[in-house]
Design an enzyme around this catalytic site. Structure first.
Site, short mmCIF file in Angstrom:
data_model
loop_
_atom_site.label_atom_id
_atom_site.label_comp_id
_atom_site.label_asym_id
_atom_site.label_seq_id
_atom_site.Cartn_x
_atom_site.Cartn_y
_atom_site.Cartn_z
N GLU A 253 0.92 -1.13 0.25
CA GLU A 253 -0.10 -0.02 -0.16
C GLU A 253 0.93 1.18 0.09
O GLU A 253 1.23 1.72 1.47
CB GLU A 253 -0.91 0.31 1.20
CG GLU A 253 -1.29 -1.14 1.32
CD GLU A 253 -2.55 -0.53 -0.03
OE1 GLU A 253 -3.38 -0.13 -0.37
OE2 GLU A 253 -3.65 -2.34 -0.09
N CYS A 287 -2.33 9.45 2.23
CA CYS A 287 -1.61 8.53 0.59
C CYS A 287 -2.91 8.91 0.27
O CYS A 287 -2.48 9.03 -1.44
CB CYS A 287 -1.33 7.29 0.72
SG CYS A 287 -2.77 6.13 1.52
#
Length: 485
Positions: A253, A287
């Site tokens: 991720e 993110c």
């Protein structure tokens, strides 16, 4: 704070111990510089001890009745609910998170634990047909064994739980390495909670260390069957390379450069609210944050005026204050890097509608427009409170700009026509995109992950089962097979 010093230890095979490395990780409050704890780093030998302990514990844990495993997670959830105020204070102190951010992180952490409770009972076997009338094919879901988890500094409590909890619920054991800027919230606090909930020794181990001490020991060790990494794409590329060399599966991720697109028929006031939150939540250290805000030229002036006015109203300061919207960045390196990036971009020709000052680790918001097409900032992740406003003419140009990045994590489209938004979303190369909403979302049962440099694999729900279990085929021959010799 005794909360941090009490947890300033390694946790290996059910024992709290000091690391035996030659230097210490110092845990600082990023807002006021207070030293929270000093933790002697774990060595490669201690990483090996943690993995061997996990390997020993996993066999019994994997054979434990799923209802028994589920009960542990029910207790974990109750402990977190009972200690919510204390954990909130820790998020403020260790991460510089605002109270809004702390509430957001804790809410999602509890939701993912509720999903882990469900996952403990989810994996099911299947009976598959065979062309041989006297043969039975049984397909089992079994744990991968031991999972190595490397978590980041921005949402460490949530993102450690997001991998650790389902991996353990599915019968695996775990070795967790938190980020050195969040060693307690991302690591030892979780170990303490699971210990108090009755998790057997060795099933969860926490090593607080750094690559400078252990090199690749955490990812090239022979014991783990899978590595779950959350962090930058540069480090993720290295993790993937090592995992490939050692035949491990990995879930990565990684970073993002998400676009929030405002079409000509959007509700401008609502789009402004969504964009401000999507860009500035947790100081932009997310993110999924909306790095780039793409606005149809027909509504650009109205949107920009309202966006800048709202950003100006955000209060920067002490994250412990209920009035604060933007607290500090995690460390001085991040703060200096964001400040330099803004200065370089303005020097290259961009217009600063707001140019935020930096005081210590506090970085006030900047809003940039008129960016040159070749500006590096357009194609990189900005882990700080900097918004880029980019006008476009028509949907085709919006798609071109949105896709002009090596990343593909999240995104959003604002429009009065839902299906128009969905059609546009299909053209954006990202793993997730949201119609008439922000870019920052995560839900326990929806596959989460990105495309391109934003990662490999998915987590949450069924995707988590795919990540942390494997298939085992057992056939039973009730008759007699015929062999050619």
């Amino acid at each position: 704070m005794s909360f941090f010093t009490d947890l300033a230890h390694q946790y290996i095979d059910g024992e709290w111990k000091a690391g035996s490395g030659s230097w210490d990780i110092i845990d600082f409050n990023p807002y006021n510089g207070e030293k929270l704890a000093s933790i002697t780093v774990a060595t490669a030998e201690e990483v090996d001890q943690a993995y061997r302990a996990a390997q020993r514990a996993q066999e019994a844990w994997g054979a434990t009745n799923p209802y028994t495993r589920r009960a542990v997670f029910e207790r974990v959830l109750r402990i977190i609910e009972d200690r919510e105020a204390e954990i909130t204070e820790a998020i403020v102190a260790e991460l510089g998170g605002t109270l809004v951010k702390a509430g957001f992180e804790l809410h999602l952490a509890k939701e993912f634990l509720r999903e882990a409770i469900h996952l403990a009972l989810t994996p099911q076997g299947r009976i598959l047909p065979s062309p041989d009338d006297t043969k039975e094919n049984r397909l089992y879901r079994v744990p991968v064994g031991v999972v190595g988890v490397i978590s980041p500094f921005n949402f460490p409590f949530l993102l450690s739980i997001k991998s650790v909890a389902p991996a353990i619920a599915l019968g695996n054991a775990v070795v967790l390495k938190p980020h050195q800027n969040a060693p307690v919230l991302g690591g030892s606090l979780l170990a303490k909670i699971f210990e108090d909930a009755g998790l057997p020794p060795g099933v969860l181990n926490v090593v607080i260390t750094d690559i400078a001490e252990i090199g690749d020991a955490l990812i090239d060790h022979p014991v783990p069957g899978a590595i779950s990494f959350t962090g930058s794409d540069a480090v993720g590329r290295h993790v993937a390379t090592v995992c490939a060399q050692t035949f491990k599966r990995c879930v990565l991720e990684l970073g993002g450069n998400s676009a929030l697109i405002v079409l000509d028929d959007a509700d401008v006031d609502y789009a402004v609210d969504a964009a401000v939150f999507s860009r500035f939540v947790h100081q932009g250290q997310v993110c999924m944050a909306a790095n780039r805000i793409l606005v149809d030229r027909s509504v650009e002036a109205e949107f920009t005026e309202k966006f800048v006015a709202k950003v100006k109203s955000l209060k920067v300061g002490d994250p412990a204050s209920p009035e604060t919207h933007i607290g500090p960045l995690i460390n001085s390196s991040q703060a200096d890097g964001v400040s330099s990036l803004v200065a370089q971009t303005v020097q290259a020709g961009a217009t600063a509608l707001l140019h935020g000052r930096t005081e210590g680790n506090l970085v006030a918001p900047s809003v940039l427009t008129d960016l040159p097409e070749d500006a590096p900032v357009l194609r990189q992740e900005i882990f700080g409170p900097v918004a880029l406003i980019l006008p476009f003419d028509g949907e085709d140009e919006a798609v071109r700009i949105a896709n002009d990045t090596p990343y593909g994590l999240s995104g959003a489209v604002h429009t009065a026509d839902t299906e128009r938004g969905v059609r546009l979303a299909h053209r954006i190369h990202s793993g997730m995109i949201h119609i008439n909403d922000g870019t920052v979302h995560d839900e326990p049962i929806v596959p989460f992950g990105g495309e391109k440099h934003s990662g490999v694999g998915r987590l949450n729900g069924d995707a988590t089962i795919e990540a942390f279990t494997t298939h085992k085929w057992i056939s039973v021959q009730y008759g007699r097979s015929r062999f050619p010799f």
